[in-house]
Design a protein around this motif. Sequence first.
Motif, PDB file in Angstrom:
ATOM      1  N   GLY A 161      44.586  32.198  37.809  1.00 27.00           N
ATOM      2  CA  GLY A 161      45.848  32.137  37.165  1.00 27.00           C
ATOM      3  C   GLY A 161      45.373  32.091  35.683  1.00 27.00           C
ATOM      4  N   TRP A 162      46.371  32.300  34.844  1.00 25.33           N
ATOM      5  CA  TRP A 162      46.132  32.339  33.248  1.00 25.33           C
ATOM      6  C   TRP A 162      47.251  31.370  32.868  1.00 25.33           C
ATOM      7  CZ3 TRP A 162      42.429  34.077  30.286  1.00 25.33           C
ATOM      8  CH2 TRP A 162      41.536  35.320  30.688  1.00 25.33           C
ATOM      9  N   TYR A 177      51.993  27.625  32.595  1.00 24.00           N
ATOM     10  CA  TYR A 177      51.650  28.516  33.269  1.00 24.00           C
ATOM     11  C   TYR A 177      52.135  30.002  32.918  1.00 24.00           C
ATOM     12  CZ  TYR A 177      52.010  31.813  37.478  1.00 24.00           C
ATOM     13  OH  TYR A 177      51.782  32.810  38.359  1.00 24.00           O
ATOM     14  N   VAL A 178      51.300  31.004  32.846  1.00 31.13           N
ATOM     15  CA  VAL A 178      51.480  32.404  32.366  1.00 31.13           C
ATOM     16  C   VAL A 178      51.499  33.319  33.372  1.00 31.13           C
ATOM     17  CG1 VAL A 178      50.635  34.161  30.564  1.00 31.13           C
ATOM     18  CG2 VAL A 178      50.477  31.834  29.874  1.00 31.13           C
ATOM     19  N   ALA A 179      50.640  33.509  34.069  1.00 30.73           N
ATOM     20  CA  ALA A 179      50.511  34.386  35.125  1.00 30.73           C
ATOM     21  C   ALA A 179      49.459  34.118  36.386  1.00 30.73           C
ATOM     22  CB  ALA A 179      50.013  36.016  34.561  1.00 30.73           C
ATOM     23  N   GLY A 180      49.842  34.784  37.655  1.00 33.41           N
ATOM     24  CA  GLY A 180      48.866  34.409  38.583  1.00 33.41           C
ATOM     25  C   GLY A 180      48.711  35.485  39.453  1.00 33.41           C
ATOM     26  N   ILE A 181      47.623  35.876  40.443  1.00 34.94           N
ATOM     27  CA  ILE A 181      47.497  36.885  41.008  1.00 34.94           C
ATOM     28  C   ILE A 181      46.411  36.231  42.346  1.00 34.94           C
ATOM     29  CG2 ILE A 181      45.003  37.187  39.866  1.00 34.94           C
ATOM     30  CD1 ILE A 181      45.584  40.321  40.246  1.00 34.94           C
ATOM     31  N   THR A 182      46.953  36.895  43.324  1.00 36.96           N
ATOM     32  CA  THR A 182      46.218  36.466  44.735  1.00 36.96           C
ATOM     33  C   THR A 182      44.952  37.314  44.921  1.00 36.96           C
ATOM     34  OG1 THR A 182      47.486  38.357  45.499  1.00 36.96           O
ATOM     35  CG2 THR A 182      48.564  36.337  45.790  1.00 36.96           C
ATOM     36  N   TRP A 183      44.005  36.565  45.721  1.00 37.02           N
ATOM     37  CA  TRP A 183      42.816  36.997  45.921  1.00 37.02           C
ATOM     38  C   TRP A 183      42.467  38.510  45.838  1.00 37.02           C
ATOM     39  CZ3 TRP A 183      40.861  39.760  49.867  1.00 37.02           C
ATOM     40  CH2 TRP A 183      41.628  40.044  51.063  1.00 37.02           C
ATOM     41  N   SER A 184      43.536  39.362  46.596  1.00 36.01           N
ATOM     42  CA  SER A 184      43.401  40.469  46.803  1.00 36.01           C
ATOM     43  C   SER A 184      43.938  41.353  45.718  1.00 36.01           C
ATOM     44  CB  SER A 184      44.097  41.210  47.955  1.00 36.01           C
ATOM     45  OG  SER A 184      45.433  40.894  47.961  1.00 36.01           O
ATOM     46  N   GLY A 185      44.567  40.846  44.605  1.00 37.03           N
ATOM     47  CA  GLY A 185      45.177  41.533  43.843  1.00 37.03           C
ATOM     48  C   GLY A 185      46.628  41.979  44.054  1.00 37.03           C
TER      49      GLY A 185
END
Length: 124
Positions: free
Chosen positions: A35-36, A47-55
């Motif tokens: 996360g950013w 919180y700004v943005a998040g991404i799962t492990w796989s993208g």
Amino acid sequence: QVQLVESGGGSVQAGGSLRLSCAASGRTFSSYAMGWFRQVHGNEREYVAGITWSGGNKYYVDSVKGRFTISRDNAKNTVYLQMNSLKPEDTAVYYCAASVVALPPRNMVDYNYWGQGTQVTVSS
């Protein structure tokens, strides 16, 4: 154990772009959601943005949708935040964080590791 180091912050005029990078140490980077967040002095970390492990899945706070893009390169142990059409209200210290939760949480308490932050300043 994961260590995170952000880079790419700086000063830019409104409408400009920056790309933040977050380099991770450790062999298990690909197992973490990332996360950013950002924080203005005296305010809570947002919180700004998040991404799962796989993208494969990405999430954004409404205020940055269409302007910011989160991505990751697991081969390089790095997560990115491309920020376009920057506004003065985007000015903050930006932090990356790693979470063992599969879907990147929006609550900072659910993150296990944090970087030291990088300053982004957008002037009007």
